[in-house]
Design a protein around this motif. Sequence first.
Motif, short mmCIF file in Angstrom:
data_model
loop_
_atom_site.label_atom_id
_atom_site.label_comp_id
_atom_site.label_asym_id
_atom_site.label_seq_id
_atom_site.Cartn_x
_atom_site.Cartn_y
_atom_site.Cartn_z
N VAL A 32 0.86 -1.19 0.00
CA VAL A 32 0.00 0.00 0.00
C VAL A 32 0.89 1.24 0.00
CG1 VAL A 32 -1.78 1.32 1.21
CG2 VAL A 32 -1.84 -1.18 1.26
N ARG A 33 0.61 2.16 -0.92
CA ARG A 33 1.32 3.44 -0.95
C ARG A 33 0.29 4.56 -0.94
NH1 ARG A 33 5.11 1.18 -5.34
NH2 ARG A 33 3.46 1.92 -6.74
N THR A 34 0.60 5.65 -0.21
CA THR A 34 -0.37 6.74 -0.08
C THR A 34 0.19 8.05 -0.60
OG1 THR A 34 0.36 7.47 2.11
CG2 THR A 34 -1.24 5.67 2.04
N ASN A 35 -0.75 8.95 -0.90
CA ASN A 35 -0.39 10.33 -1.27
C ASN A 35 -1.60 11.21 -0.95
OD1 ASN A 35 1.10 12.46 -2.23
ND2 ASN A 35 0.44 12.19 -4.35
N ALA A 36 -1.35 12.49 -0.70
CA ALA A 36 -2.43 13.42 -0.36
C ALA A 36 -2.09 14.81 -0.84
CB ALA A 36 -2.67 13.43 1.15
N VAL A 37 -3.13 15.52 -1.31
CA VAL A 37 -2.98 16.92 -1.71
C VAL A 37 -4.06 17.73 -1.02
CG1 VAL A 37 -1.92 16.40 -3.95
CG2 VAL A 37 -4.42 16.58 -3.77
N MET A 38 -3.79 19.02 -0.84
CA MET A 38 -4.77 19.88 -0.18
C MET A 38 -5.87 20.30 -1.14
SD MET A 38 -4.00 23.08 2.37
CE MET A 38 -3.87 24.40 1.17
N ALA A 117 -9.31 21.46 0.51
CA ALA A 117 -9.28 22.22 1.75
C ALA A 117 -8.58 23.56 1.59
CB ALA A 117 -8.57 21.40 2.84
N ALA A 118 -8.78 24.40 2.59
CA ALA A 118 -8.09 25.68 2.70
C ALA A 118 -7.41 25.75 4.06
CB ALA A 118 -9.06 26.84 2.53
N GLN A 119 -6.43 26.61 4.16
CA GLN A 119 -5.70 26.81 5.41
C GLN A 119 -6.15 28.14 5.99
OE1 GLN A 119 -1.66 25.40 5.06
NE2 GLN A 119 -0.98 26.93 6.53
N LEU A 120 -6.83 28.08 7.15
CA LEU A 120 -7.44 29.27 7.74
C LEU A 120 -6.84 29.56 9.11
CD1 LEU A 120 -9.72 31.44 7.83
CD2 LEU A 120 -11.20 29.68 8.82
N ALA A 160 -13.37 23.49 1.70
CA ALA A 160 -13.75 24.61 0.82
C ALA A 160 -15.26 24.79 0.86
CB ALA A 160 -13.28 24.35 -0.60
N GLY A 161 -15.69 26.03 0.65
CA GLY A 161 -17.12 26.32 0.64
C GLY A 161 -17.51 27.29 1.73
N GLU A 162 -18.78 27.29 2.07
CA GLU A 162 -19.31 28.20 3.08
C GLU A 162 -19.09 27.63 4.48
OE1 GLU A 162 -23.07 30.65 2.41
OE2 GLU A 162 -23.74 29.22 3.92
N LEU A 163 -18.54 28.47 5.36
CA LEU A 163 -18.24 28.06 6.72
C LEU A 163 -18.99 28.95 7.70
CD1 LEU A 163 -14.37 27.77 6.38
CD2 LEU A 163 -15.97 25.85 6.39
N LYS A 164 -19.50 28.36 8.76
CA LYS A 164 -20.16 29.11 9.82
C LYS A 164 -19.20 29.24 10.99
CE LYS A 164 -24.34 29.10 12.72
NZ LYS A 164 -25.58 28.34 13.06
N LEU A 165 -18.94 30.47 11.41
CA LEU A 165 -18.04 30.74 12.53
C LEU A 165 -18.85 31.25 13.72
CD1 LEU A 165 -15.18 32.67 10.66
CD2 LEU A 165 -15.52 30.21 10.86
N GLN A 166 -18.67 30.62 14.86
CA GLN A 166 -19.35 31.03 16.09
C GLN A 166 -18.29 31.29 17.15
OE1 GLN A 166 -21.99 27.47 16.17
NE2 GLN A 166 -23.65 28.94 16.41
N GLY A 167 -18.21 32.55 17.59
CA GLY A 167 -17.22 32.94 18.59
C GLY A 167 -17.87 33.20 19.93
N ARG A 168 -17.13 32.89 21.01
CA ARG A 168 -17.66 33.09 22.36
C ARG A 168 -16.53 33.48 23.31
NH1 ARG A 168 -21.94 31.23 25.65
NH2 ARG A 168 -22.89 30.14 23.90
N ILE A 169 -16.80 34.50 24.12
CA ILE A 169 -15.94 34.85 25.25
C ILE A 169 -16.88 34.99 26.44
CG2 ILE A 169 -14.26 36.45 26.22
CD1 ILE A 169 -13.72 37.47 23.38
N GLY A 170 -16.89 33.97 27.31
CA GLY A 170 -17.87 33.99 28.40
C GLY A 170 -19.27 34.04 27.82
N PRO A 171 -20.12 34.98 28.27
CA PRO A 171 -21.47 35.09 27.74
C PRO A 171 -21.56 35.88 26.43
CG PRO A 171 -21.19 36.66 29.50
CD PRO A 171 -19.91 35.87 29.43
#
Length: 360
Positions: A32-38, A117-120, A160-171
């Motif tokens: 078995v041999r593997t390879n990967a790209v982003m 994928a993307a690097q964020l 890749a595509g649309e991403l939902k970001l939810q941030g929280r600091i305490g309340p």
Amino acid sequence: MRIALMIAATLYASAAFSQQAAPQAPKPQVNVRTNAVMFSGGPSLGDSDKVRWDFYKADSMGGRSDENVGGAYDATFEEKIPPGRYVAVASLGSISREIAFEVKDGGVTDLAVDFEAAQLTIVPKRSPESKEAEPLARVTVTQDEFNDSVYGSKEIFVPAGELKLQGRIGPAEAEETITVKAGDTLTHDVIIPSGVVVANAVYKEGGRKVETDGIRFEALAETDTLDGTRKTITGTYGPGKIMQMPAGNFIMRARLGKVSVEKPFIVTAGQRTDLTVDLDAGVLAVSAPKAERIDIVETTKDLQGTQKEISGRYGTTHQETLHPGTYSVKVTYDKKTNREPKEVNATVTASERTEINVAD
């Protein structure tokens, strides 16, 4: 005739030796041999340990079983596993891809994955003007089944595509949507409008500071709900504690003993708010030897002739924090003693301790 037989035997023996001595094709050391790209058309991720491969035996339906037969942290590596049907799981951070494959005796199977994928790099901040990332902030990134969370500033791989970001600091919370392309390398600020509040209290303006951890501070929403109450945003016991708060207008409620005081305040994003609440209160300490119970009540009576109960406890001592004023202290004894209850008045002064002794 004899010579002919000898020649034939020699030829047979030579052929047999030739068959035994013929080298066999070597079996492969790996199968078995593997390879990967982003991203499609992108370079191989090479020996990056950010990629994880795992091989699982396939179940009767061709899906992944729980039996792991090999794997490594490496985008490109070689492995030897027994012939059979398998499911490979390739992971780049929290992005996961599955590939069904078969290993046959004497052959080599090549596996390749495109993570699309993307690097964020996520940089959470309390305000757009903040120069530093907030280490206490937690940001969750989701897309369909993809889910990843980070604290503070961190680089992650995202689909890749649309991403939902939810941030929280305490309340404090913030939510937004961004779109990324496969192969992108980008940095994104997540603004979570918030600040910190440090609450203290005094018994009266210019008087003693409250030092007991028995005081309760509650940050409330400025407006009432439909049932007439205010939503509690956060709270803490004790003075001088840091409270994480969203930006906006709020009410601070301070409670100590039977005293409850509210004061409006404002939280500015990226800033600290120091708040001092004037309780306008004093302490009444009562001792009554041989008492069964001590009660503090209002001196006035309602139309039914009863006095409103304020505070009380069983025992020979009792202490309470109260607003300034005159109160009635009732002392009762065990019925077996045949002692009559006693009642005396006591005056409480702001920022002072009033001690009374109800003699036996």
